[in-house]
Design a protein around this motif. Structure first.
Motif, PDB file in Angstrom:
ATOM      1  N   MET A 103      35.297  38.384  41.600  1.00 52.80           N
ATOM      2  CA  MET A 103      36.639  37.943  41.210  1.00 52.80           C
ATOM      3  C   MET A 103      36.568  36.771  40.234  1.00 52.80           C
ATOM      4  N   ASN A 104      35.704  36.933  39.219  1.00 52.37           N
ATOM      5  CA  ASN A 104      35.635  35.938  38.155  1.00 52.37           C
ATOM      6  C   ASN A 104      36.866  36.088  37.249  1.00 52.37           C
ATOM      7  N   ALA A 105      37.004  35.222  36.289  1.00 51.88           N
ATOM      8  CA  ALA A 105      38.201  35.203  35.436  1.00 51.88           C
ATOM      9  C   ALA A 105      38.405  36.531  34.712  1.00 51.88           C
ATOM     10  N   ASP A 106      37.320  37.154  34.240  1.00 53.21           N
ATOM     11  CA  ASP A 106      37.450  38.434  33.526  1.00 53.21           C
ATOM     12  C   ASP A 106      37.941  39.540  34.458  1.00 53.21           C
ATOM     13  N   GLN A 107      37.411  39.560  35.679  1.00 51.93           N
ATOM     14  CA  GLN A 107      37.857  40.569  36.644  1.00 51.93           C
ATOM     15  C   GLN A 107      39.317  40.346  37.023  1.00 51.93           C
ATOM     16  N   LEU A 108      39.689  39.101  37.245  1.00 53.70           N
ATOM     17  CA  LEU A 108      41.085  38.805  37.579  1.00 53.70           C
ATOM     18  C   LEU A 108      42.009  39.247  36.447  1.00 53.70           C
ATOM     19  N   GLU A 109      41.604  39.005  35.215  1.00 52.58           N
ATOM     20  CA  GLU A 109      42.426  39.410  34.071  1.00 52.58           C
ATOM     21  C   GLU A 109      42.518  40.929  33.980  1.00 52.58           C
ATOM     22  N   PHE A 110      41.411  41.632  34.263  1.00 58.46           N
ATOM     23  CA  PHE A 110      41.425  43.091  34.261  1.00 58.46           C
ATOM     24  C   PHE A 110      42.466  43.613  35.258  1.00 58.46           C
ATOM     25  N   PHE A 111      42.423  43.081  36.478  1.00 63.50           N
ATOM     26  CA  PHE A 111      43.348  43.572  37.505  1.00 63.50           C
ATOM     27  C   PHE A 111      44.781  43.126  37.225  1.00 63.50           C
ATOM     28  N   ARG A 112      44.984  41.954  36.646  1.00 72.55           N
ATOM     29  CA  ARG A 112      46.329  41.523  36.255  1.00 72.55           C
ATOM     30  C   ARG A 112      46.920  42.521  35.256  1.00 72.55           C
ATOM     31  N   GLU A 113      46.124  42.877  34.247  1.00 76.36           N
ATOM     32  CA  GLU A 113      46.586  43.841  33.237  1.00 76.36           C
ATOM     33  C   GLU A 113      46.904  45.193  33.876  1.00 76.36           C
ATOM     34  N   ARG A 114      46.037  45.622  34.790  1.00 74.04           N
ATOM     35  CA  ARG A 114      46.264  46.912  35.454  1.00 74.04           C
ATOM     36  C   ARG A 114      47.570  46.880  36.263  1.00 74.04           C
ATOM     37  N   LEU A 115      47.806  45.797  36.979  1.00 71.04           N
ATOM     38  CA  LEU A 115      49.034  45.663  37.775  1.00 71.04           C
ATOM     39  C   LEU A 115      50.270  45.592  36.878  1.00 71.04           C
ATOM     40  N   LEU A 116      50.179  44.868  35.786  1.00 71.58           N
ATOM     41  CA  LEU A 116      51.317  44.779  34.866  1.00 71.58           C
ATOM     42  C   LEU A 116      51.625  46.142  34.242  1.00 71.58           C
ATOM     43  N   GLN A 117      50.585  46.917  33.966  1.00 69.84           N
ATOM     44  CA  GLN A 117      50.780  48.259  33.434  1.00 69.84           C
ATOM     45  C   GLN A 117      51.470  49.156  34.472  1.00 69.84           C
ATOM     46  N   MET A 118      51.021  49.066  35.724  1.00 73.27           N
ATOM     47  CA  MET A 118      51.656  49.834  36.803  1.00 73.27           C
ATOM     48  C   MET A 118      53.124  49.461  36.911  1.00 73.27           C
ATOM     49  N   LYS A 119      53.406  48.158  36.852  1.00 78.70           N
ATOM     50  CA  LYS A 119      54.773  47.667  36.973  1.00 78.70           C
ATOM     51  C   LYS A 119      55.641  48.219  35.845  1.00 78.70           C
ATOM     52  N   GLU A 120      55.113  48.191  34.637  1.00 77.29           N
ATOM     53  CA  GLU A 120      55.863  48.696  33.483  1.00 77.29           C
ATOM     54  C   GLU A 120      56.205  50.179  33.650  1.00 77.29           C
ATOM     55  N   GLU A 121      55.242  50.971  34.130  1.00 76.99           N
ATOM     56  CA  GLU A 121      55.476  52.401  34.349  1.00 76.99           C
ATOM     57  C   GLU A 121      56.563  52.627  35.401  1.00 76.99           C
TER      58      GLU A 121
ATOM     59  N   LEU B 122      56.785  47.963  43.655  1.00 79.23           N
ATOM     60  CA  LEU B 122      57.037  46.874  42.698  1.00 79.23           C
ATOM     61  C   LEU B 122      56.953  45.512  43.386  1.00 79.23           C
ATOM     62  N   LEU B 123      57.526  45.411  44.566  1.00 79.01           N
ATOM     63  CA  LEU B 123      57.458  44.157  45.323  1.00 79.01           C
ATOM     64  C   LEU B 123      56.007  43.812  45.670  1.00 79.01           C
ATOM     65  N   LYS B 124      55.243  44.835  46.045  1.00 76.59           N
ATOM     66  CA  LYS B 124      53.831  44.613  46.389  1.00 76.59           C
ATOM     67  C   LYS B 124      53.040  44.210  45.141  1.00 76.59           C
ATOM     68  N   ILE B 125      53.359  44.806  44.003  1.00 76.11           N
ATOM     69  CA  ILE B 125      52.683  44.437  42.753  1.00 76.11           C
ATOM     70  C   ILE B 125      52.970  42.977  42.427  1.00 76.11           C
ATOM     71  N   ASP B 126      54.232  42.569  42.530  1.00 74.93           N
ATOM     72  CA  ASP B 126      54.579  41.169  42.256  1.00 74.93           C
ATOM     73  C   ASP B 126      53.842  40.222  43.197  1.00 74.93           C
ATOM     74  N   SER B 127      53.765  40.592  44.466  1.00 68.64           N
ATOM     75  CA  SER B 127      53.056  39.786  45.453  1.00 68.64           C
ATOM     76  C   SER B 127      51.564  39.704  45.105  1.00 68.64           C
ATOM     77  N   THR B 128      51.005  40.809  44.657  1.00 65.41           N
ATOM     78  CA  THR B 128      49.591  40.855  44.299  1.00 65.41           C
ATOM     79  C   THR B 128      49.314  40.000  43.066  1.00 65.41           C
ATOM     80  N   ILE B 129      50.205  40.027  42.089  1.00 64.53           N
ATOM     81  CA  ILE B 129      50.047  39.191  40.889  1.00 64.53           C
ATOM     82  C   ILE B 129      50.081  37.712  41.283  1.00 64.53           C
ATOM     83  N   ARG B 130      50.929  37.364  42.250  1.00 62.17           N
ATOM     84  CA  ARG B 130      50.955  35.975  42.736  1.00 62.17           C
ATOM     85  C   ARG B 130      49.610  35.597  43.360  1.00 62.17           C
TER      86      ARG B 130
END
Length: 138
Positions: A20-38, A83-91
């Motif tokens: 869970m280094n910064a690059d991995q966190l950014e990867f998963f943030r992007e993936r979650l934001l993409q899921m949210k957008e869909e 969506l609520l779970k995604i927001d919680s996960t991004i937090r």
């Protein structure tokens, strides 16, 4: 460093200290934001679809349409909860708590998170919860 890809995550051979280094966190943030957008796009399409609803005099056609709309609304309700779970996960990512089991504090694992980015438990902890739930249900 370049953005990580799914292949980078699958092939990661780093140490536990690098989990869970910064690059991995950014990867998963992007993936979650993409899921949210869909999910938001799906919700908008459903809203538009329901607004275009035409009245039909045939009771069978009307019943079919109502069943389709009910199914679509149930799907959107599940997506709303996701969506609520995604927001919680991004937090959790923002708080540097992402990727660790809520029950044990152990790493959830990159492959599990790749399959289910909102996972909050290791496979073992999830199975334990499901067994306990089943025991109480029986």
């Amino acid at each position: 460093m370049a953005k990580l890809t799914e292949q980078d995550i699958i092939g990661w051979k780093g140490s536990e200290d690098d989990y869970m280094n910064a690059d991995q966190l950014e990867f998963f943030r992007e993936r979650l934001l993409q899921m949210k957008e869909e999910l938001v796009i799906n919700a908008t399409q459903t809203t538009n679809h329901l607004q275009e609803q035409e009245a039909t005099p045939d009771p069978a056609d009307r019943a079919t349409l109502e069943e389709e709309y009910a199914l679509e609304l149930r799907t959107r309700d599940r997506e709303r909860k996701l969506l609520l779970k995604i927001d919680s996960t991004i937090r959790k990512i923002d708080d540097n708590n992402y990727g660790f089991c809520e029950d044990t504090g152990e790493p959830i694992g990159l492959l599990r998170l790749l399959a289910r980015p909102t996972a909050s438990l290791t496979v073992e902890a999830q199975e334990r919860r499901e067994r306990q739930k089943k025991q109480y249900a029986d």
